[in-house]
Design a protein around this motif. Structure first.
Motif: not given
Lengths: 114, 112
Positions: A48, A98-103, A105
């Motif tokens: 990451q 970093q971690t709060t939002k969706h990714q 792809f």
């Protein structure tokens, strides 16, 4: 809005050869992820990046895998030398945070090692 | 340590049936986020929903609904009146402090 781009889509190589994958994230997304997805399994995080710095590479087999994200935009993932067990789909994703939002792809690169 | 368990490997239903996909998680973080993603046969993972640990409200979006229960560490996903297009692998994911972990996925087959 353009999505996450990856290339190539497919790659077949012999074991012990090297291979590189490219990823272009969504514009403005500071966080970039590389995942390995073996058939029938969930994605496994390899590395990451936050901008061009590494946040987590704890599951990256560093003896053969390397990744870089120059200028905090595009990224490349390299395998050298490849092993049979590296056969998988390599997914690139990006997100705003970093971690709060969706990714988001990309379509993935399917690697077959013979 | 963080962990996501999707005990159902594969589910088959007939079109128009309701189906629930289970997700159980473990984390020591007090602030965390839970997600569901869909991976259709084309392979590209698509985001469906995100929930933070302080929001236990259930959510409904069309035929999709999600039930988040902190007491049982579960974040289950229900599809009402399933359709063939719902056939895919569904992943539950958890993010805490910097870490993003996916479950092993549940393959849903909706038969016409």
């Amino acid at each position: 809005e353009a999505g996450v781009a990856q290339s190539p889509r497919y790659k077949i190589i012999e074991k012990r050869q090297s291979v590189a994958f490219w990823c272009n994230p969504i514009s403005g997304h500071a966080t970039l992820y590389w995942y390995q997805q073996i058939l029938g399994q969930g994605p496994k995080l390899l590395i990451q990046f936050q901008n061009n710095g590494v946040v987590d590479d704890s599951q990256l087999p560093k003896d053969r895998f390397s990744a870089e994200r120059l200028k905090g935009v595009d990224s490349t993932l390299k395998i050298q030398p490849a092993k049979l067990e590296d056969s998988a789909v390599y997914l690139c994703a990006s997100s705003l945070a970093q971690t709060t939002k969706h990714q988001f792809f990309g379509p993935g690169t399917r690697l077959t090692v013979l | 340590a963080q962990k996501v368990t999707q005990a159902q490997t594969e589910i088959s239903v007939v079109e128009k049936e309701d189906v629930t996909l289970d997700c159980v998680y473990e984390t020591r973080d007090t602030t965390y986020y839970l997600f569901w993603y869909k991976q259709p046969p084309s392979g590209e993972l698509v985001f469906l929903i995100r929930r933070n640990s302080f929001d236990e409200q259930n959510e409904i979006s069309g035929r999709y609904s999600w039930n988040f229960q902190k007491s049982t560490s579960s974040f289950n996903f229900t599809i009402t009146a399933s359709q063939v297009v719902d056939s895919a692998v569904y992943f539950c994911a958890l993010s805490g402090t910097y870490k993003y972990i996916f479950g092993t996925g549940t393959r849903l087959k909706v038969l016409a």
